[in-house]
Scaffold this motif. Sequence first.
Motif, PDB file in Angstrom:
ATOM      1  N   LYS A 119       2.965  38.890 -15.391  1.00 41.34           N
ATOM      2  CA  LYS A 119       2.908  40.178 -14.684  1.00 41.34           C
ATOM      3  C   LYS A 119       1.502  40.515 -14.223  1.00 41.34           C
ATOM      4  O   LYS A 119       1.293  41.097 -13.173  1.00 41.34           O
ATOM      5  CB  LYS A 119       3.390  41.290 -15.632  1.00 41.34           C
ATOM      6  N   ARG A 120       0.525  40.142 -15.039  1.00 42.33           N
ATOM      7  CA  ARG A 120      -0.840  40.596 -14.760  1.00 42.33           C
ATOM      8  C   ARG A 120      -1.672  39.589 -13.963  1.00 42.33           C
ATOM      9  O   ARG A 120      -2.776  39.887 -13.527  1.00 42.33           O
ATOM     10  CB  ARG A 120      -1.558  40.900 -16.086  1.00 42.33           C
ATOM     11  N   THR A 121      -1.128  38.357 -13.812  1.00 39.19           N
ATOM     12  CA  THR A 121      -1.906  37.298 -13.182  1.00 39.19           C
ATOM     13  C   THR A 121      -2.165  37.553 -11.700  1.00 39.19           C
ATOM     14  O   THR A 121      -1.262  37.919 -10.956  1.00 39.19           O
ATOM     15  CB  THR A 121      -1.164  35.950 -13.340  1.00 39.19           C
ATOM     16  N   VAL A 122      -3.407  37.364 -11.297  1.00 39.67           N
ATOM     17  CA  VAL A 122      -3.769  37.420  -9.882  1.00 39.67           C
ATOM     18  C   VAL A 122      -4.428  36.092  -9.536  1.00 39.67           C
ATOM     19  O   VAL A 122      -5.453  35.743 -10.115  1.00 39.67           O
ATOM     20  CB  VAL A 122      -4.761  38.577  -9.599  1.00 39.67           C
ATOM     21  N   LEU A 123      -3.818  35.322  -8.634  1.00 38.05           N
ATOM     22  CA  LEU A 123      -4.378  34.029  -8.247  1.00 38.05           C
ATOM     23  C   LEU A 123      -5.518  34.242  -7.264  1.00 38.05           C
ATOM     24  O   LEU A 123      -5.347  34.877  -6.223  1.00 38.05           O
ATOM     25  CB  LEU A 123      -3.285  33.157  -7.609  1.00 38.05           C
ATOM     26  N   GLN A 124      -6.669  33.758  -7.606  1.00 43.46           N
ATOM     27  CA  GLN A 124      -7.835  33.982  -6.738  1.00 43.46           C
ATOM     28  C   GLN A 124      -8.798  32.802  -6.857  1.00 43.46           C
ATOM     29  O   GLN A 124      -9.776  32.862  -7.599  1.00 43.46           O
ATOM     30  CB  GLN A 124      -8.508  35.307  -7.142  1.00 43.46           C
ATOM     31  N   HIS A 125      -8.508  31.736  -6.120  1.00 43.81           N
ATOM     32  CA  HIS A 125      -9.432  30.600  -6.107  1.00 43.81           C
ATOM     33  C   HIS A 125     -10.786  31.063  -5.580  1.00 43.81           C
ATOM     34  O   HIS A 125     -10.859  31.906  -4.685  1.00 43.81           O
ATOM     35  CB  HIS A 125      -8.903  29.486  -5.189  1.00 43.81           C
ATOM     36  N   GLY A 126     -11.833  30.522  -6.119  1.00 41.26           N
ATOM     37  CA  GLY A 126     -13.173  30.868  -5.639  1.00 41.26           C
ATOM     38  C   GLY A 126     -13.641  32.246  -6.065  1.00 41.26           C
ATOM     39  O   GLY A 126     -14.651  32.758  -5.562  1.00 41.26           O
ATOM     40  N   ALA A 127     -12.917  32.876  -6.983  1.00 46.92           N
ATOM     41  CA  ALA A 127     -13.321  34.216  -7.435  1.00 46.92           C
ATOM     42  C   ALA A 127     -14.715  34.169  -8.060  1.00 46.92           C
ATOM     43  O   ALA A 127     -15.110  33.155  -8.644  1.00 46.92           O
ATOM     44  CB  ALA A 127     -12.318  34.734  -8.456  1.00 46.92           C
ATOM     45  N   ASP A 128     -15.434  35.253  -7.902  1.00 47.76           N
ATOM     46  CA  ASP A 128     -16.758  35.351  -8.532  1.00 47.76           C
ATOM     47  C   ASP A 128     -16.548  35.389 -10.045  1.00 47.76           C
ATOM     48  O   ASP A 128     -15.977  36.356 -10.571  1.00 47.76           O
ATOM     49  CB  ASP A 128     -17.431  36.638  -8.044  1.00 47.76           C
ATOM     50  N   PRO A 129     -16.997  34.336 -10.760  1.00 48.97           N
ATOM     51  CA  PRO A 129     -16.683  34.284 -12.200  1.00 48.97           C
ATOM     52  C   PRO A 129     -17.421  35.338 -13.024  1.00 48.97           C
ATOM     53  O   PRO A 129     -17.154  35.465 -14.221  1.00 48.97           O
ATOM     54  CB  PRO A 129     -17.104  32.864 -12.602  1.00 48.97           C
ATOM     55  N   THR A 130     -18.303  36.076 -12.395  1.00 49.79           N
ATOM     56  CA  THR A 130     -18.932  37.158 -13.156  1.00 49.79           C
ATOM     57  C   THR A 130     -18.064  38.423 -13.082  1.00 49.79           C
ATOM     58  O   THR A 130     -18.402  39.445 -13.657  1.00 49.79           O
ATOM     59  CB  THR A 130     -20.338  37.483 -12.616  1.00 49.79           C
ATOM     60  N   LYS A 131     -16.954  38.321 -12.333  1.00 50.83           N
ATOM     61  CA  LYS A 131     -16.078  39.493 -12.204  1.00 50.83           C
ATOM     62  C   LYS A 131     -14.650  39.144 -12.644  1.00 50.83           C
ATOM     63  O   LYS A 131     -13.682  39.561 -12.022  1.00 50.83           O
ATOM     64  CB  LYS A 131     -16.084  39.986 -10.752  1.00 50.83           C
ATOM     65  N   THR A 132     -14.544  38.373 -13.705  1.00 54.89           N
ATOM     66  CA  THR A 132     -13.213  37.942 -14.138  1.00 54.89           C
ATOM     67  C   THR A 132     -12.891  38.394 -15.565  1.00 54.89           C
ATOM     68  O   THR A 132     -12.047  37.819 -16.238  1.00 54.89           O
ATOM     69  CB  THR A 132     -13.104  36.400 -14.058  1.00 54.89           C
ATOM     70  N   GLU A 133     -13.581  39.422 -16.019  1.00 50.70           N
ATOM     71  CA  GLU A 133     -13.381  39.868 -17.389  1.00 50.70           C
ATOM     72  C   GLU A 133     -11.938  40.331 -17.628  1.00 50.70           C
ATOM     73  O   GLU A 133     -11.313  40.915 -16.765  1.00 50.70           O
ATOM     74  CB  GLU A 133     -14.365  41.003 -17.714  1.00 50.70           C
ATOM     75  N   ILE A 134     -11.466  40.042 -18.841  1.00 50.04           N
ATOM     76  CA  ILE A 134     -10.099  40.414 -19.205  1.00 50.04           C
ATOM     77  C   ILE A 134     -10.132  41.680 -20.069  1.00 50.04           C
ATOM     78  O   ILE A 134     -10.908  41.765 -21.029  1.00 50.04           O
ATOM     79  CB  ILE A 134      -9.419  39.268 -19.985  1.00 50.04           C
ATOM     80  N   SER A 135      -9.310  42.649 -19.686  1.00 49.21           N
ATOM     81  CA  SER A 135      -9.190  43.862 -20.509  1.00 49.21           C
ATOM     82  C   SER A 135      -7.774  43.927 -21.084  1.00 49.21           C
ATOM     83  O   SER A 135      -6.981  43.015 -20.893  1.00 49.21           O
ATOM     84  CB  SER A 135      -9.483  45.098 -19.650  1.00 49.21           C
ATOM     85  N   LYS A 136      -7.479  45.020 -21.737  1.00 48.36           N
ATOM     86  CA  LYS A 136      -6.176  45.120 -22.401  1.00 48.36           C
ATOM     87  C   LYS A 136      -5.011  45.059 -21.403  1.00 48.36           C
ATOM     88  O   LYS A 136      -4.082  44.282 -21.592  1.00 48.36           O
ATOM     89  CB  LYS A 136      -6.113  46.433 -23.197  1.00 48.36           C
ATOM     90  N   ASP A 137      -5.096  45.836 -20.348  1.00 46.61           N
ATOM     91  CA  ASP A 137      -3.962  45.930 -19.426  1.00 46.61           C
ATOM     92  C   ASP A 137      -4.280  45.521 -17.999  1.00 46.61           C
ATOM     93  O   ASP A 137      -3.393  45.491 -17.153  1.00 46.61           O
ATOM     94  CB  ASP A 137      -3.443  47.381 -19.398  1.00 46.61           C
ATOM     95  N   GLY A 138      -5.542  45.234 -17.719  1.00 44.69           N
ATOM     96  CA  GLY A 138      -5.963  44.966 -16.333  1.00 44.69           C
ATOM     97  C   GLY A 138      -5.461  43.632 -15.824  1.00 44.69           C
ATOM     98  O   GLY A 138      -4.816  42.863 -16.547  1.00 44.69           O
ATOM     99  N   PRO A 139      -5.755  43.344 -14.549  1.00 47.44           N
ATOM    100  CA  PRO A 139      -5.325  42.062 -13.979  1.00 47.44           C
ATOM    101  C   PRO A 139      -6.029  40.886 -14.649  1.00 47.44           C
ATOM    102  O   PRO A 139      -7.146  41.026 -15.149  1.00 47.44           O
ATOM    103  CB  PRO A 139      -5.741  42.170 -12.503  1.00 47.44           C
ATOM    104  N   ILE A 140      -5.327  39.752 -14.667  1.00 44.44           N
ATOM    105  CA  ILE A 140      -5.928  38.521 -15.181  1.00 44.44           C
ATOM    106  C   ILE A 140      -6.155  37.610 -13.977  1.00 44.44           C
ATOM    107  O   ILE A 140      -5.203  37.143 -13.355  1.00 44.44           O
ATOM    108  CB  ILE A 140      -5.000  37.830 -16.199  1.00 44.44           C
ATOM    109  N   ILE A 141      -7.414  37.413 -13.638  1.00 47.90           N
ATOM    110  CA  ILE A 141      -7.723  36.584 -12.464  1.00 47.90           C
ATOM    111  C   ILE A 141      -7.712  35.127 -12.887  1.00 47.90           C
ATOM    112  O   ILE A 141      -8.380  34.747 -13.857  1.00 47.90           O
ATOM    113  CB  ILE A 141      -9.075  36.988 -11.860  1.00 47.90           C
ATOM    114  N   VAL A 142      -6.907  34.313 -12.193  1.00 48.42           N
ATOM    115  CA  VAL A 142      -6.849  32.877 -12.502  1.00 48.42           C
ATOM    116  C   VAL A 142      -7.165  32.077 -11.239  1.00 48.42           C
ATOM    117  O   VAL A 142      -7.127  32.600 -10.131  1.00 48.42           O
ATOM    118  CB  VAL A 142      -5.460  32.454 -13.044  1.00 48.42           C
ATOM    119  N   GLY A 143      -7.496  30.799 -11.439  1.00 50.06           N
ATOM    120  CA  GLY A 143      -7.772  29.925 -10.300  1.00 50.06           C
ATOM    121  C   GLY A 143      -8.926  28.999 -10.593  1.00 50.06           C
ATOM    122  O   GLY A 143      -9.465  28.981 -11.704  1.00 50.06           O
TER     123      GLY A 143
END
Lengths: 179, 286, 390
Positions: free
Chosen positions: B232-256
């Motif tokens: 539900k929370r996964t957001v596919l984002q290849h090339g995402a800035d890895p300094t902006k991929t922190e995981i919180s309790k309910d927020g989006p989970i950036i993968v790629g």
Amino acid sequence: MPRVEIRFAGFGGQGIGLLGRLMGEAIALYMEEKNAIMTQSYGPESRGGASSSDVVIDEGEIAYPKATHYDYLVVMSEEAYHKYIPNLKEGGTLFVEENLVILDDHAKKAGKILKIPATKIAEEIGSSLYANIAMLGFFCANTDIVSEDALKKVIREKVKARFVKNNLIAFEKGKNYKG
Amino acid sequence: MTSELLKAEEHPSDVFLRPGRIPHIWCPGCSLGSVTNVIIQAIKQSGIDSKKIAIISGIGCTGRAAGYLNFDSFHTTHGRAIPFAIGLSVTDPERKVIVISGDGDLASIGGNHLIHGARRNADITVICVNNFQYGMTGGQVGPTSYEGQFQTTAPYGNVEHPFDLPGLAYSCGATFVARWTALDVRRMKETIIEAILHKGFSFVEILGSCPTTYGRRNQLREGLEILENFRKRTVLQHGADPTKTEISKDGPIIVGKFVEIKDKSTLTDNLLKVQRIAKATKSRGL
Amino acid sequence: MSKTIQKEEDRTVLTGEYFTTGNLAAAEGALAAGCKFFGGYPITPSSEIAEHMSYRLPQVGGHFLQFEDEIASIVSILGASWGGWKSMTATSGPGYSLMLENIGLGIMTETPCVIINVQRGGPSTGLPTLVGQQDIQQTRWGSHGDYEVIALAPNSVQECFDLVIVAFNYAEKYRLPVTLLMDETLGHMSEKLIIPKKDDIKIINRKKPKDDPSSHLPYKADEDLVPPMATAGEGYRVITTGLTHDERGYPVLDAETQEKLLRRLINKIKKNKDDIILLEEYKLKDAELIIISFGISARASKGAIELARKKGIKVGLLRLITIWPFADEHIEKLAEKVDNILVVEINSGQVTREVQRAVKGKANVHGVLKHGGTIHTPEEILSEIERRVK
């Protein structure tokens, strides 16, 4: 020849460690029938502060590596002189950098006192850094512990190539210095 | 073409598992079984001679992976898989050394080795299965636990901020950085193939499911619930800035696949270069 | 057209005579033993070993890596050893403390490697630039659990070279990390070192398996209790774990497997003690009083023996070259000949208590002890000798 103990002492930056190193290597590798051990004071500082190095020489195996009762004391600073003169053997030989050390009554225990303005001689060659080698030449000429050839050989091998020439000049000047 | 049911005494992956080591110790609902299978498939498809593969693990649930895999495999001490891997890797530039371990092992007790391994761009692949806490020791809070997460040593909720592992690895010098959840098996496999073929330090974070010691304390009782939550929370984002991929309790989970840098010299490159210089240097004596 | 292949000059063994320090001699000894990997972290008074290895290893096709700490250093050399390279690290007390857990891993996984501890005064940061011999028991018991170790203590620059080679040979032969216990004085003092010709240096390499990889049992020992060791990449599917394991290398967490494994790991050293223990006997024949010492303290002791014998006191020395395993039987026999044994060491009695244990009441054992910062003078030891023979 029985065990001989030499202490070189001065302040950090004068090349006191190198003095001991050159003397030790010249004897251990190039004087037949003689062994030598060199130890040096080892502190956290690289420059300044007191510095000393010992060379112990013997014909057989050298058991104890450190100098405790010096046959020869070579001092290149006032502090070193005061610190180590109590351990010079009665009748031992004292070598002094005459412009950096003022002797007092304690020096009377020495059988022989030999003085040289090593730093001034070195400065005439271009740098006070050669003072240790001028002292080495002076020591060589006034003792029968190590040959001139052996010392010159190790100077050529151990001193950085670009400084060899001036160090050999310093050595000669020290060797030829007459009080 | 008609499809046929294959009848076999053995599973096609059996050859990659140590004989007699299965069943494994992992709990029902844990994703480590499927992640291990994906790693096996990736190694197989990478085309690398299996003799040249070495698997290194630290301590913990994920750390047991090395012992199940039928390659040269080394189960080391807690946190120390990476320096072991570096020592092993430099003895043969063709060796592919893969570290498989958990978040507590790699990012807490072994954190110093992770950041320095990345800094060196050491020629190793690090696969970190992140289950947000210490599973094997009974569900204690860890360096990847998010704020408010309940664990046995955080009975009132975690009071600390978590490490974002892709951001950490990238900022320290890793040249390949990716993240997938345990659900993304196909993409995970493609990424792991790329990671082990990558020259330099490659880091792949896999978000895993641990119902036993994480899920049941955080309203995710079953393994499937954890994976469903990831989905539900996964957001596919290849090339995402890895300094902006922190995981919180309910927020989006950036993968790629976030980072792939190909032109940075690796540790092995540099060591071999030093050898060439040193061999041409005259001896200076003792 | 034929092409002349220029054979690369072999620079591993620098045959010749030198005037150099214990630290540099130890580094050259490692290279002569075939060491190809050094993982280390700078620490006084051992740093010159790392510095010299960083200069020399790439010349001989090896690698030097400076790690982020001593933990990474010890673990990296275990990794390199499984890659088939002889490997080493060097440190001093605080670093050795950090390495201990993974020295245990090396013992459990039977990984050959060498650790040099150039001892300084402790505990804690203690005396970074001054001598100590306080890590004797730490070497024996410092890692958790129960095990046997090998530790050697050189007492001259020449022996720093020679004993590193022996340390590598023992590590390879018995498959475990071997510690060389040096000290600051030895590490920094210079004396003559003779590096022999390569062919005159005895080298032992680990036994390799000869069986089929598919039926290979990696921890099935030969009669000497040491299993042959495959290297990663050879097709044997090497397996290691710090967990208690069976002959297959698989974790089996029960009392029976533990009993079997530990007995073998302990006995492979205990039963080969005669091969491992090296001692020097000095003027023991007519001795009425015996000194037991090791490392740099043994040299001060020899100085004291010279002084005592000039005074007509017959003193001899047993020098422990191998500290661990301890020479129990040898010392017990010596104790039958004399009333008093002096143990000279720079710590509060770490070897003294071992000697007390070994003599089984057959002689009085007295420690001549210092806590670090300086070595004993021969006069100090002489006064203890005189006290005991009056």
